[in-house]
Scaffold this active site. Structure first.
Site, PDB file in Angstrom:
ATOM      1  N   GLU A  93       0.837  -1.200   0.000  1.00  0.00           N
ATOM      2  CA  GLU A  93       0.000   0.000   0.000  1.00  0.00           C
ATOM      3  C   GLU A  93       0.872   1.252   0.000  1.00  0.00           C
ATOM      4  O   GLU A  93       1.291   1.692   1.056  1.00  0.00           O
ATOM      5  CB  GLU A  93      -0.914  -0.008   1.219  1.00  0.00           C
ATOM      6  CG  GLU A  93      -1.851  -1.210   1.241  1.00  0.00           C
ATOM      7  CD  GLU A  93      -2.838  -1.186   2.408  1.00  0.00           C
ATOM      8  OE1 GLU A  93      -3.115  -0.109   2.953  1.00  0.00           O
ATOM      9  OE2 GLU A  93      -3.316  -2.263   2.764  1.00  0.00           O
ATOM     10  N   PHE A  94       1.143   1.804  -1.131  1.00  0.00           N
ATOM     11  CA  PHE A  94       0.778   1.430  -2.485  1.00  0.00           C
ATOM     12  C   PHE A  94       1.979   1.709  -3.379  1.00  0.00           C
ATOM     13  O   PHE A  94       2.796   2.584  -3.042  1.00  0.00           O
ATOM     14  CB  PHE A  94      -0.403   2.286  -2.983  1.00  0.00           C
ATOM     15  CG  PHE A  94      -1.697   1.962  -2.270  1.00  0.00           C
ATOM     16  CD1 PHE A  94      -2.494   0.901  -2.677  1.00  0.00           C
ATOM     17  CD2 PHE A  94      -2.094   2.712  -1.165  1.00  0.00           C
ATOM     18  CE1 PHE A  94      -3.687   0.606  -2.021  1.00  0.00           C
ATOM     19  CE2 PHE A  94      -3.289   2.410  -0.496  1.00  0.00           C
ATOM     20  CZ  PHE A  94      -4.079   1.357  -0.938  1.00  0.00           C
TER      21      PHE A  94
END
Ligand code: NAG
Ligand code: NAG
Ligand code: NAG
Ligand code: NAG
Ligand code: NAG
Length: 385
Positions: free
Chosen positions: A154-155
């Site tokens: 993420e991310f």
């Protein structure tokens, strides 16, 4: 994934205003799309809640796949980091799921909102980094009896990360196929948890590699929640709405965008939250979605579903299902919470089925109230198949 994701989503949101077929190894399938799973009913199991939510308490009647959340990767060696608790709980997690009736699959999830995305970025940027990571992930999964691996990065922050992610998935899948052949063991499943939409715009535009995902990944899990929260203090909002007439920040938009991006619908396992997001109303008499608020509300902005049920009962709160967004909210005095209940969950599962998706997942397993949401989702899915 996890509520700490507040921070990572903060940046994005602010600016972005039947039964499972076992994947069997085939020598010819090394670069062909994986066989599609069908009817994935999944949830993330937070291992830090292991004492209160031991693997033996997981009702596998409602779940086909459980994700062990999370392990991290060493920022220097890019190998999976296991702590002593993991050794204990992984063994219990996989053996319990495998001996439960019905049996469920256990997937080892790597990363989460608390993991530094720069570590993933560095790992994926070199051939040796990817190789060390891939080998270590397989060793950890096999050692503890997992059925698959899940990447929760993420991310990816830019286009370079996205193309490195494509390389990682290709190489990972190739090694998984090979390992399955040489050990004569069913191939480990490959899963990736992703943003709700394939396109991200903050801090710069970039798109997930749809082609690599279509070819190499078994389960694609868009996190269809946290679209809004206390970082937008001035108005209440439905944080996981299915439809939004005013913006592209909705689950229906994300699912359609993933399909346009070339992934097969059956690969998509749609995320649903078992928690809500809270605000404090400016005026107790203005209590709809979009009502004026003065900031995040109780629970620091997040309440898990079981706490929402208690809040509603304890405060005689008014509960409203909003058909336009497919979301539920409740309020009492100046307390307001937007969430998914059995009604909205059933509606979302029907949407996933109508879209031909592979299934759904919940974040997170222990947030439910007496398994109401899990049971509703499972029964809704079964009644349509
Ligand atoms: C919230 O309202 C305050 C006061 O009107 C304003 O200064 C601020 O910019 C608003 N914040 C957002 C995120 O809209
Ligand atoms: C929503 O997405 C569509 C198609 O991807 C795009 O044309 C449109 O500009 C987007 N709208 C907003 C408000 O971002
Ligand atoms: C709960 O709220 C309803 C209206 O929403 C009201 O009719 C009822 O009297 C309330 N009950 C209690 C115990 O406060
Ligand atoms: C909810 O929305 C759906 C789809 O727009 C519609 O078919 C249905 O009649 C609506 N239900 C209510 C109670 O408004
Ligand atoms: C929990 O669910 C079970 C069956 O689904 C039901 O029998 C029981 O009464 C429920 N308990 C509570 C506290 O709601």
């Amino acid at each position: 994934m996890a509520y700490q994701k507040f921070l990572s989503l903060l940046v994005i949101t602010l600016y972005e205003a039947s039964h499972i077929a076992a994947a069997s190894p085939s020598p010819l399938s090394s670069l062909s799309p994986p066989p599609h799973l069908c009817g994935v009913k999944a949830a993330y199991w937070p291992s830090w809640q292991a004492e209160s939510l031991p693997p033996s308490s997981i009702p596998t009647a409602y779940f086909t796949h459980l994700f062990y959340a999370f392990v991290l990767i060493d920022p220097n060696t890019f190998q999976i980091l296991l702590n002593p608790n993991d050794d204990q709980w992984m063994e219990s997690f996989t053996s319990t799921l495998h001996t439960s009736t019905p049996r469920a699959k256990a997937i080892l999830s790597i990363g989460g909102a608390g993991a530094d995305p720069a570590t993933f970025s560095a790992m994926a940027s070199t051939s040796s980094g990817r190789s060390a990571f891939i080998q270590s992930s397989i060793t950890a999964a096999r050692h503890h009896g997992f059925d698959g691996l899940d990447l929760d990065w993420e991310f990816p922050i830019n286009a370079q990360d996205m193309s490195n992610l494509a390389l990682l998935l290709k190489e990972w899948r190739s090694v998984l196929n090979q390992e399955s052949l040489t050990t004569a063991t069913p191939r480990l499943l490959l899963s990736v948890a992703v943003y709700y939409s394939p396109d991200l715009s903050y801090p710069g535009p970039r798109a997930y590699p749809g082609d690599a995902i279509r070819r190499y990944v078994d389960i694609l899990s868009p996190m269809c929640f946290d679209y809004h929260g206390g970082w937008e203090p001035n108005a209440t909002a439905a944080h996981a709405l299915l439809y939004d007439g005013k913006s592209n920040v909705s689950t229906s938009y994300g699912v359609a965008a993933w399909k346009r991006g070339g992934v097969a619908p059956k690969q998509i396992v749609m995320g649903m939250p078992a928690y809500g997001r809270t605000w404090t109303l400016e005026d107790p008499n203005q209590h709809g979605i979009g009502a004026p608020a003065v900031g995040a509300g109780q629970g620091g902005g997040v309440l898990v579903y079981s706490a929402i049920v208690e809040f509603n009962t304890g405060n005689n709160a008014t509960v409203v299902f909003d058909n336009a967004t497919v979301s539920t909210y409740s309020y009492s005095g100046t307390n307001w919470v937007g969430y998914d209940d059995a009604t909205s969950i059933a509606s979302k599962v029907k949407f996933a089925m109508a879209q031909g998706l592979g299934g759904y997942f919940f974040w997170a397993l222990g947030d439910d109230s007496n398994w109401t949401l899990a049971k509703t989702a499972s029964m809704t899915w079964d009644s349509g198949n």
